[in-house]
Motif scaffolding. Structure first.
Motif, PDB file in Angstrom:
ATOM      1  N   THR A 102       0.864  -1.175   0.000  1.00 16.09           N
ATOM      2  CA  THR A 102       0.000   0.000   0.000  1.00 16.09           C
ATOM      3  C   THR A 102       0.902   1.227   0.000  1.00 16.09           C
ATOM      4  O   THR A 102       1.801   1.350   0.833  1.00 16.09           O
ATOM      5  CB  THR A 102      -0.894   0.010   1.249  1.00 16.09           C
ATOM      6  N   HIS A 103       0.686   2.126  -0.951  1.00 13.27           N
ATOM      7  CA  HIS A 103       1.538   3.303  -1.046  1.00 13.27           C
ATOM      8  C   HIS A 103       0.730   4.521  -1.498  1.00 13.27           C
ATOM      9  O   HIS A 103      -0.355   4.384  -2.069  1.00 13.27           O
ATOM     10  CB  HIS A 103       2.712   3.048  -2.003  1.00 13.27           C
ATOM     11  N   LEU A 104       1.281   5.678  -1.215  1.00  9.60           N
ATOM     12  CA  LEU A 104       0.593   6.935  -1.492  1.00  9.60           C
ATOM     13  C   LEU A 104       1.621   8.010  -1.809  1.00  9.60           C
ATOM     14  O   LEU A 104       2.645   8.125  -1.107  1.00  9.60           O
ATOM     15  CB  LEU A 104      -0.221   7.340  -0.256  1.00  9.60           C
ATOM     16  N   LEU A 105       1.344   8.789  -2.837  1.00 10.39           N
ATOM     17  CA  LEU A 105       2.208   9.916  -3.170  1.00 10.39           C
ATOM     18  C   LEU A 105       2.058  10.980  -2.086  1.00 10.39           C
ATOM     19  O   LEU A 105       0.952  11.409  -1.778  1.00 10.39           O
ATOM     20  CB  LEU A 105       1.829  10.498  -4.533  1.00 10.39           C
ATOM     21  N   VAL A 106       3.175  11.402  -1.494  1.00  6.43           N
ATOM     22  CA  VAL A 106       3.162  12.384  -0.413  1.00  6.43           C
ATOM     23  C   VAL A 106       3.579  13.761  -0.925  1.00  6.43           C
ATOM     24  O   VAL A 106       3.004  14.769  -0.550  1.00  6.43           O
ATOM     25  CB  VAL A 106       4.112  11.940   0.727  1.00  6.43           C
ATOM     26  N   GLU A 107       4.577  13.767  -1.776  1.00  2.00           N
ATOM     27  CA  GLU A 107       5.167  15.027  -2.202  1.00  2.00           C
ATOM     28  C   GLU A 107       5.754  14.841  -3.598  1.00  2.00           C
ATOM     29  O   GLU A 107       6.254  13.762  -3.912  1.00  2.00           O
ATOM     30  CB  GLU A 107       6.284  15.353  -1.206  1.00  2.00           C
TER      31      GLU A 107
END
Length: 82
Positions: free
Chosen positions: A16-21
């Motif tokens: 599970t991953h998410l773009l932060v910046e």
């Protein structure tokens, strides 16, 4: 716009991953009817207690000329501590 999201990144497939910046630098105009060399490398990993933050660098080049860069920080959930 997430420039690198169309890459298949094996290391992220089952996580599970998410773009932060994301920081995009345009150095030259990119024309859509041209061919470019694109590379994506993981520059760093910042481990935390139950996650990591991975930083990737995407570059767009033609010949020896750099057209754009995109540095992205990704939150990766569920990393087991070492």
């Amino acid at each position: 716009m997430t420039l690198w999201r169309h890459f298949d990144i094996v290391d992220l497939t089952d996580k599970t991953h998410l773009l932060v910046e994301q920081h995009i630098s345009y150095l030259k105009d990119i024309e859509f009817d041209q061919s470019y060399e694109i590379s994506l490398i993981r520059e760093s990993v910042l481990p935390k207690e139950t996650c990591e933050f991975w930083t990737y660098l995407l570059t767009i080049e033609k010949g020896a000329e750099l057209y754009a860069t995109c540095r992205s920080k990704i939150y990766v959930k569920g990393i087991e501590p070492i």
